[in-house]
Design a protein around this motif. Structure first.
Motif, short mmCIF file in Angstrom:
data_model
loop_
_atom_site.label_atom_id
_atom_site.label_comp_id
_atom_site.label_asym_id
_atom_site.label_seq_id
_atom_site.Cartn_x
_atom_site.Cartn_y
_atom_site.Cartn_z
N ILE A 1 0.83 -1.21 0.00
CA ILE A 1 0.00 0.00 0.00
C ILE A 1 0.86 1.25 0.00
O ILE A 1 0.47 2.29 -0.56
CB ILE A 1 -0.97 -0.01 1.22
CG1 ILE A 1 -2.02 1.09 1.09
CG2 ILE A 1 -0.25 0.09 2.54
CD1 ILE A 1 -2.93 0.96 -0.08
N GLU A 2 2.05 1.18 0.61
CA GLU A 2 2.92 2.38 0.65
C GLU A 2 3.39 2.75 -0.75
O GLU A 2 3.53 3.93 -1.08
CB GLU A 2 4.10 2.13 1.60
CG GLU A 2 3.64 2.02 3.05
CD GLU A 2 4.78 1.70 4.01
OE1 GLU A 2 4.78 2.28 5.11
OE2 GLU A 2 5.64 0.87 3.67
N GLU A 3 3.64 1.73 -1.58
CA GLU A 3 4.04 1.99 -2.97
C GLU A 3 2.87 2.61 -3.75
O GLU A 3 3.06 3.49 -4.59
CB GLU A 3 4.49 0.67 -3.62
CG GLU A 3 5.02 0.79 -5.03
CD GLU A 3 6.30 1.62 -5.13
OE1 GLU A 3 6.95 1.83 -4.10
OE2 GLU A 3 6.61 2.05 -6.24
N VAL A 4 1.66 2.13 -3.45
CA VAL A 4 0.46 2.68 -4.11
C VAL A 4 0.28 4.15 -3.73
O VAL A 4 -0.03 4.99 -4.59
CB VAL A 4 -0.79 1.85 -3.73
CG1 VAL A 4 -2.08 2.52 -4.21
CG2 VAL A 4 -0.68 0.44 -4.30
N ILE A 5 0.50 4.48 -2.47
CA ILE A 5 0.39 5.89 -2.03
C ILE A 5 1.45 6.75 -2.74
O ILE A 5 1.16 7.83 -3.25
CB ILE A 5 0.57 5.97 -0.49
CG1 ILE A 5 -0.60 5.29 0.23
CG2 ILE A 5 0.70 7.42 -0.04
CD1 ILE A 5 -0.36 5.04 1.71
N ARG A 6 2.69 6.22 -2.80
CA ARG A 6 3.78 6.98 -3.41
C ARG A 6 3.48 7.26 -4.90
O ARG A 6 3.62 8.38 -5.38
CB ARG A 6 5.09 6.18 -3.27
CG ARG A 6 6.35 6.98 -3.56
CD ARG A 6 7.59 6.13 -3.36
NE ARG A 6 7.71 5.10 -4.39
CZ ARG A 6 8.10 5.33 -5.65
NH1 ARG A 6 8.40 6.57 -6.01
NH2 ARG A 6 8.19 4.36 -6.52
N GLN A 7 3.04 6.21 -5.60
CA GLN A 7 2.75 6.37 -7.03
C GLN A 7 1.58 7.34 -7.26
O GLN A 7 1.60 8.14 -8.20
CB GLN A 7 2.40 5.01 -7.63
CG GLN A 7 3.59 4.08 -7.81
CD GLN A 7 4.33 4.36 -9.11
OE1 GLN A 7 3.92 5.16 -9.92
NE2 GLN A 7 5.45 3.68 -9.29
N THR A 8 0.58 7.24 -6.41
CA THR A 8 -0.60 8.11 -6.55
C THR A 8 -0.19 9.58 -6.43
O THR A 8 -0.63 10.44 -7.20
CB THR A 8 -1.65 7.77 -5.48
OG1 THR A 8 -2.01 6.39 -5.62
CG2 THR A 8 -2.89 8.64 -5.61
N ARG A 9 0.67 9.87 -5.45
CA ARG A 9 1.13 11.26 -5.26
C ARG A 9 2.02 11.70 -6.42
O ARG A 9 1.83 12.79 -6.97
CB ARG A 9 1.91 11.35 -3.95
CG ARG A 9 1.01 11.31 -2.74
CD ARG A 9 1.84 11.20 -1.47
NE ARG A 9 1.07 11.52 -0.28
CZ ARG A 9 1.45 11.22 0.94
NH1 ARG A 9 2.60 10.60 1.15
NH2 ARG A 9 0.71 11.54 1.98
N GLU A 10 2.99 10.85 -6.77
CA GLU A 10 3.96 11.24 -7.81
C GLU A 10 3.28 11.53 -9.14
O GLU A 10 3.65 12.44 -9.86
CB GLU A 10 4.98 10.11 -8.01
CG GLU A 10 6.21 10.29 -7.16
CD GLU A 10 7.30 9.30 -7.53
OE1 GLU A 10 8.09 9.01 -6.64
OE2 GLU A 10 7.35 8.82 -8.69
#
Ligand SMILES: [Zn+2]
Length: 424
Positions: A230-239
């Motif tokens: 989920i942390e990777e999903v959050i990072r990608q969503t923001r980027e």
């Protein structure tokens, strides 16, 4: 309105109201475009057809934002011997090769009909895209979407899974792009099944951003606290600035993390406006079988997510397949299950109701088309219940469904009595 000044449909004497308010009596006039044109008490309008709701409750049609129509109704031919996620994946892998597109169409249509009869007007179906089926399931679901389009809205997720995710990222990208070209609406996948989950997630986000599609991913469907995809999903969503367009389904392992570790992740989900879909049927069936005492529920941290302002929907997930051997497509039943399994409190009926209506409608991008509001499409459920919370508690058996202002399922309603002329 028609040229003769009459609306195609007027519903008389229905009750509309937010949970925990006394519903008020309203008439609903539906225009030729299938939208609610007028909403009000004793509307001075006439309709080509006028129906008497007799005080029945009007709520927006139900939304099932996470299904697998391509797999539904195969459990007797593909039983899951271990009851685990790996057992289900293995059972399906052995079953899949012999399945024809026509068979997928027939099973999916049966399940859509069952859902419609229970009041569902919109379904998002994850649809396998892999090396075995390639585009067979997507093509089948595109055909189903076309056949049912005048009765229910069907959104197709290109769900890159199994062999599609296990191979090279480039090959998975090719499958995904082909699925979108073939008519899939949304980008999906299960990063945990890929050899390099971060690279696979990056590919899914890149395609979604470039092709301007929504994302709906299977994330952390296990109870291992080391799994924090989920942390990777959050990072990608923001980027990639995809706030408000990303949904993460399952997120079970969030429940396995200590509260102090889970809290900042939940705050990040709220800030990135990522939606969460909890799937109590699959989680209760598949998760926690390794426990020899106090088996966990398996759901994500639903109360904590809601408290932090993260939008949470619930959905059927699998219906009668190796992942969930039972299921009816009844979202009122799912709302009840979620209240119980996610440990909401007895005042959580309103939250559970939003999880099967407005929140998943937002995830599907229905926005202003949805709801019992002037201008929205007349996709409505009419039931005998005191109010919306009572509907969720009791699950009325008789459900009359309108789609774009046309009666599409459930008992017909009687004609309204003509309004007498004013006494002079
Ligand atoms: Zn799923």
């Amino acid at each position: 309105m028609t040229s003769a000044g009459r609306y195609p449909l007027v519903l008389r004497g229905g009750r509309i109201g937010a949970p925990r308010t006394a519903p008020e009596v309203f008439d609903v006039a539906v225009g030729a475009d299938g939208r609610i044109a007028r909403l009000g008490r004793d509307l001075a309008v006439s309709g080509v057809e006028e129906l008497d709701l007799g005080g029945r409750l009007i709520v927006p049609g139900l939304v099932d934002v996470h299904q697998h129509l391509d797999k539904s109704r195969i459990v007797r031919r593909a039983p899951n011997p271990t009851g685990t996620l790996l057992g289900a994946l293995d059972a399906f892998r052995r079953f899949a090769p012999g399945v024809s597109r026509e068979e997928i169409v027939e099973r999916a249509r049966s399940t859509v009909e069952a859902c419609l009869a229970r009041g569902t007007v919109a379904i998002r179906s994850h649809t396998n895209v892999d090396l075995e089926w390639e585009l067979r399931a997507v093509e089948a679901l595109v055909e189903v979407r076309e056949r049912v389009r005048d009765r229910v809205r069907l959104q197709i997720v290109a769900f890159v899974t199994s062999s599609g995710a296990r191979g090279a990222v480039g090959r998975a990208r090719g499958l995904l792009e082909s699925a979108l070209d073939a008519g899939a609406d949304v980008v999906g996948g299960a990063p945990a099944l890929a050899p390099d989950p971060a690279a696979f997630t990056d590919m899914l986000f890149e395609v979604a951003a470039r092709r301007e599609r929504r994302l709906d991913l299977h994330v952390d469907e296990n109870l291992d606290p080391r799994h924090r995809q989920i942390e990777e999903v959050i990072r990608q969503t923001r980027e990639r600035r995809l706030q408000g367009r990303v949904v993460a389904s399952h997120c079970c392992s969030l429940s396995a993390l200590p509260p102090s570790v889970a809290k900042p992740i939940i705050e990040d989900l709220a800030e990135a406006r990522i939606g969460i879909v909890t799937l109590p049927a699959a989680n209760l069936f598949l998760q926690g079988r390794e426990a020899d005492a106090l088996a966990p529920r398996g759901l994500t941290r639903v109360p904590d997510l809601l408290a932090a302002g993260v939008p949470v929907a619930c959905a059927s997930d699998n219906i009668q397949d190796p992942f969930v051997p039972v299921g009816t497509g009844d979202m009122i039943e799912l709302g009840r299950w979620t209240l119980l399994a996610a440990h909401l409190l007895s005042d959580g009926l309103g939250a559970a109701l939003r999880m099967i209506t407005t929140t998943p409608a937002g995830f599907m991008g229905l926005d202003a088309d949805y709801g019992v509001n002037e201008g929205a499409l007349a996709d409505l459920l009419v039931v005998n219940a005191a109010d919306a919370e009572d509907m969720l508690m009791t699950g009325p058996l008789e459900r009359t469904v309108f789609f774009h202002g046309r009666h599409v399922a459930g008992p017909a309603l009687p004609p309204a009595r003509p309004i007498p002329p004013p006494q002079i």
